[in-house]
Each structure stands twice: as C-alpha cells, then as structure tokens.
Design a protein around this motif. Structure first.
Motif, PDB file in Angstrom:
ATOM      1  N   LEU A 160      21.262  55.744  42.270  1.00 63.93           N
ATOM      2  CA  LEU A 160      21.414  56.707  41.190  1.00 63.93           C
ATOM      3  C   LEU A 160      21.869  56.061  39.880  1.00 63.93           C
ATOM      4  CD1 LEU A 160      23.262  59.474  43.228  1.00 63.93           C
ATOM      5  CD2 LEU A 160      20.888  59.544  42.463  1.00 63.93           C
ATOM      6  N   MET A 161      22.239  54.784  39.945  1.00 63.12           N
ATOM      7  CA  MET A 161      22.799  54.121  38.771  1.00 63.12           C
ATOM      8  C   MET A 161      21.786  53.187  38.117  1.00 63.12           C
ATOM      9  SD  MET A 161      26.777  53.284  39.763  1.00 63.12           S
ATOM     10  CE  MET A 161      26.415  52.274  41.199  1.00 63.12           C
ATOM     11  N   GLY A 162      21.863  53.111  36.816  1.00 61.06           N
ATOM     12  CA  GLY A 162      20.993  52.216  36.065  1.00 61.06           C
ATOM     13  C   GLY A 162      21.799  51.336  35.141  1.00 61.06           C
ATOM     14  N   ARG A 163      21.140  50.666  34.238  1.00 62.79           N
ATOM     15  CA  ARG A 163      21.809  49.786  33.296  1.00 62.79           C
ATOM     16  C   ARG A 163      22.818  50.571  32.466  1.00 62.79           C
ATOM     17  NH1 ARG A 163      19.647  44.945  33.695  1.00 62.79           N
ATOM     18  NH2 ARG A 163      21.031  44.183  32.043  1.00 62.79           N
ATOM     19  N   GLY A 164      23.999  49.997  32.327  1.00 60.53           N
ATOM     20  CA  GLY A 164      25.063  50.659  31.587  1.00 60.53           C
ATOM     21  C   GLY A 164      25.996  51.473  32.451  1.00 60.53           C
ATOM     22  N   SER A 165      25.680  51.567  33.738  1.00 58.14           N
ATOM     23  CA  SER A 165      26.554  52.313  34.647  1.00 58.14           C
ATOM     24  C   SER A 165      27.838  51.530  34.919  1.00 58.14           C
ATOM     25  CB  SER A 165      25.832  52.603  35.965  1.00 58.14           C
ATOM     26  OG  SER A 165      24.699  53.415  35.761  1.00 58.14           O
ATOM     27  N   SER A 166      28.837  52.249  35.406  1.00 59.38           N
ATOM     28  CA  SER A 166      30.143  51.632  35.602  1.00 59.38           C
ATOM     29  C   SER A 166      30.779  52.116  36.897  1.00 59.38           C
ATOM     30  CB  SER A 166      31.059  51.980  34.416  1.00 59.38           C
ATOM     31  OG  SER A 166      32.366  51.488  34.613  1.00 59.38           O
ATOM     32  N   VAL A 167      31.299  51.177  37.665  1.00 59.75           N
ATOM     33  CA  VAL A 167      32.099  51.496  38.852  1.00 59.75           C
ATOM     34  C   VAL A 167      33.537  51.111  38.529  1.00 59.75           C
ATOM     35  CG1 VAL A 167      32.506  51.008  41.295  1.00 59.75           C
ATOM     36  CG2 VAL A 167      30.153  51.046  40.405  1.00 59.75           C
ATOM     37  N   VAL A 168      34.466  52.041  38.735  1.00 64.50           N
ATOM     38  CA  VAL A 168      35.877  51.777  38.452  1.00 64.50           C
ATOM     39  C   VAL A 168      36.708  52.145  39.677  1.00 64.50           C
ATOM     40  CG1 VAL A 168      37.840  52.218  36.940  1.00 64.50           C
ATOM     41  CG2 VAL A 168      35.516  52.281  36.002  1.00 64.50           C
ATOM     42  N   GLY A 169      37.556  51.216  40.108  1.00 64.95           N
ATOM     43  CA  GLY A 169      38.439  51.461  41.236  1.00 64.95           C
ATOM     44  C   GLY A 169      39.893  51.355  40.834  1.00 64.95           C
ATOM     45  N   LEU A 170      40.761  51.855  41.694  1.00 69.49           N
ATOM     46  CA  LEU A 170      42.195  51.851  41.438  1.00 69.49           C
ATOM     47  C   LEU A 170      42.902  50.921  42.421  1.00 69.49           C
ATOM     48  CD1 LEU A 170      42.511  55.658  40.897  1.00 69.49           C
ATOM     49  CD2 LEU A 170      43.090  53.944  39.182  1.00 69.49           C
ATOM     50  N   THR A 171      43.738  50.038  41.889  1.00 68.03           N
ATOM     51  CA  THR A 171      44.446  49.096  42.739  1.00 68.03           C
ATOM     52  C   THR A 171      45.926  49.081  42.385  1.00 68.03           C
ATOM     53  OG1 THR A 171      44.414  46.834  43.622  1.00 68.03           O
ATOM     54  CG2 THR A 171      44.076  47.086  41.236  1.00 68.03           C
ATOM     55  N   PHE A 172      46.689  48.345  43.191  1.00 68.48           N
ATOM     56  CA  PHE A 172      48.109  48.117  42.924  1.00 68.48           C
ATOM     57  C   PHE A 172      48.298  46.612  43.033  1.00 68.48           C
ATOM     58  CE2 PHE A 172      52.693  48.068  43.829  1.00 68.48           C
ATOM     59  CZ  PHE A 172      53.140  48.974  42.882  1.00 68.48           C
ATOM     60  N   ASP A 173      48.599  45.990  41.924  1.00 71.55           N
ATOM     61  CA  ASP A 173      48.599  44.529  41.753  1.00 71.55           C
ATOM     62  C   ASP A 173      48.843  43.764  43.056  1.00 71.55           C
ATOM     63  OD1 ASP A 173      48.840  41.924  40.802  1.00 71.55           O
ATOM     64  OD2 ASP A 173      49.829  42.570  38.962  1.00 71.55           O
ATOM     65  N   ALA A 174      47.777  43.128  43.554  1.00 72.54           N
ATOM     66  CA  ALA A 174      47.830  42.478  44.868  1.00 72.54           C
ATOM     67  C   ALA A 174      48.248  41.016  44.810  1.00 72.54           C
ATOM     68  CB  ALA A 174      46.464  42.607  45.551  1.00 72.54           C
ATOM     69  N   ARG A 175      48.737  40.562  43.652  1.00 74.18           N
ATOM     70  CA  ARG A 175      49.193  39.171  43.559  1.00 74.18           C
ATOM     71  C   ARG A 175      50.530  38.963  44.254  1.00 74.18           C
ATOM     72  NH1 ARG A 175      49.422  38.234  37.322  1.00 74.18           N
ATOM     73  NH2 ARG A 175      50.335  40.329  37.507  1.00 74.18           N
ATOM     74  N   TYR A 176      51.229  40.048  44.525  1.00 76.22           N
ATOM     75  CA  TYR A 176      52.587  39.943  45.038  1.00 76.22           C
ATOM     76  C   TYR A 176      52.723  40.611  46.399  1.00 76.22           C
ATOM     77  CZ  TYR A 176      53.149  39.119  40.053  1.00 76.22           C
ATOM     78  OH  TYR A 176      53.008  38.638  38.781  1.00 76.22           O
ATOM     79  N   ALA A 177      53.760  40.192  47.137  1.00 74.04           N
ATOM     80  CA  ALA A 177      54.129  40.867  48.379  1.00 74.04           C
ATOM     81  C   ALA A 177      55.181  41.919  48.034  1.00 74.04           C
ATOM     82  CB  ALA A 177      54.687  39.861  49.390  1.00 74.04           C
ATOM     83  N   TRP A 178      54.770  43.172  47.987  1.00 73.63           N
ATOM     84  CA  TRP A 178      55.656  44.260  47.588  1.00 73.63           C
ATOM     85  C   TRP A 178      56.458  44.769  48.778  1.00 73.63           C
ATOM     86  CZ3 TRP A 178      55.983  44.990  42.526  1.00 73.63           C
ATOM     87  CH2 TRP A 178      54.886  44.665  41.717  1.00 73.63           C
ATOM     88  N   PRO A 179      57.647  45.296  48.540  1.00 73.29           N
ATOM     89  CA  PRO A 179      58.403  45.916  49.631  1.00 73.29           C
ATOM     90  C   PRO A 179      57.598  47.057  50.259  1.00 73.29           C
ATOM     91  CG  PRO A 179      59.770  45.684  47.661  1.00 73.29           C
ATOM     92  CD  PRO A 179      58.366  45.359  47.247  1.00 73.29           C
TER      93      PRO A 179
END
Length: 255
Positions: free
Chosen positions: A133-152
């Motif tokens: 369903l997607m063509g040129r100019g489409s965008s996928v955006v996801g949500l993360t929680f900074d994975a560089r660190y080991a969080w409590p």
C-alpha cells in the motif's frame, strides 16, 4: 493546510486515551490526515470504543502481529477504507511479566521469544504487510525507549528494544530504494497503560525531570506524538534509519 493534509495513515497500539498512539492519531487527524487503526482479540472492542474519542471516529481493522494470516490479509482489510498508505505507526510492545521487573537472569527462552517477536520482529512484519500500500515518500515510524542502556526493571524488554532499533536500520536499508523512510522516536518515560504494566516502572522515571535540561512531564504524550507526526510528514524527505529523542534532553546528559 495541516502538516499531514491528505495523508492516509495506519496507526497501531491505540488501547486507551493515554496511549501515545492515541495522541498520534488525534494529532494526525487535526493536521489533516485520514487514519485507520488496528487492534485484535479482546482488545478490539476497547480500541473501537476509544476511537470514538478522536476528532473523527476512524475504522479499526483486525491485526495480530503474531498471526501470519492477519499479516497476509492486512493490505486487503486496509483497502476497504483507503486505496494506499502514506504512513504506518508501530506502537506495539509486550513482554511477559516473567522477563521484567528484575527477572533478567531467570528469564526463560519461551517468554523472551515472545517479547522479541511482538516487540521487535513485528516492526519488520508490519512494514512488509503494509508495503503493497506504500509508495515513494511513505514513512514508517516506531516508538522505542533508548536501548543503549540497561535500565532498571526493563530487562528483556530492553533487549527487545535493542533488536527493534536494529530492525529499523535494516528496514531503512532495504525499503530506502523504494522511497520508504523508516525512523524511530525514543521517548522518555510516559505513564501509559503499557508502562504501568512493567513492575517497578517508577524506578525508570525517577529523577528524569531533574536530569533532563528541558524538564520532563511523564503524563504528557503530546511532545512524543508531535515528533511522530513530523516524521510522518514531508518535512523529513531525506531522513531514514534515524532515532529522534524526545526526552527533554535526558539522553545527552552524563550521570
């Protein structure tokens, strides 16, 4: 004209009006987009009820990201409401309690595998399912929680988020030639229903407002939603494989 005027968007993860995805859908509609939501199983009726609190009640299509049948049928189900997609929002995450809250060393593979499939692999699965369903100019955006660190207490969800962030980079590589952008927003701790399901979550945002140069309000999902909307828009035409931090600047400070 709004920032997303005329855009057709698929938004996952709307469960409550406190969900980041709910605020993304609300803001997207206010900025001129048409929105389709996804949900599944017992959550379907909940999403349909919450959808009525949006400025325009959007359709809700069924999608369980662990179901190959649902993924195969996603494009057809979305086509019942729109003929194409300009953007897809991934706001999906889950890990069993047995691999959270200080259970890193005792986590069993079966539960870890569940966390990885739903919280990381699903980004690829959703992108591929939406690809027709997607063509040129489409965008996928996801949500993360900074994975560089080991969080409590984050434990194997943190590992899943690291895989999620890597998955986004590989998707950016493979979908880029088709003109499809893939980016993530790394939000600070937000008091969503999903966050509250993590045992000891309050340890993750302890001291965040004091350490973030701009401060931080964990009850306000609007800043995160605005970043997602911006990445869905045409204002980042040459940005992909990126992680935009919306955390009051916390990520840039030393401890």
């Amino acid at each position: 004209m709004g920032l997303l005027d005329g855009k057709k968007l698929l938004v996952t993860g709307v469960l409550m009006d406190s969900s980041i995805a709910f605020h993304v859908a609300r803001l997207a509609q206010q900025e001129g987009a048409e929105v389709v939501l996804t949900s599944f199983g017992r959550q379907l009726r909940l999403t349909q009820a919450i959808a009525k609190r949006l400025p325009v009640t959007p359709p809700v299509v069924e999608l369980d990201v662990t179901s190959s049948d649902d993924l195969d049928q996603l494009a057809g189900r979305v086509r019942e409401h729109t003929d194409h997609l300009d953007g897809v929002v991934h706001s999906i995450g889950f890990a069993p309690q047995s691999v959270l809250g200080g259970n890193f060393l005792s986590g069993q593979w079966e539960d870890v595998a569940t966390a990885l499939q739903i919280s990381a692999y699903s980004l690829k699965a959703l992108a591929v399912a939406s690809r027709p369903l997607m063509g040129r100019g489409s965008s996928v955006v996801g949500l993360t929680f900074d994975a560089r660190y080991a969080w409590p207490v984050y434990d194997w969800m943190g590992v899943a988020k690291a895989a999620f962030e890597s998955t986004a980079r590989y998707l950016a590589r493979d979908l880029g030639p088709e003109g499809i952008r893939v980016n993530l927003v790394a939000a600070g701790p937000v008091h969503t229903t999903a966050a509250k399901s993590i045992p000891g979550f309050e340890k993750m945002d302890d001291g965040w407002p004091e350490r973030a140069p701009l401060g931080w309000d964990a009850s306000d999902a609007e800043p995160t939603a605005r970043a997602v909307a911006a990445l869905l828009s045409d204002w980042f035409p040459a940005t992909t494989g990126e992680i935009v931090h919306v955390d009051g600047g916390f990520h840039a400070m030393g401890f």
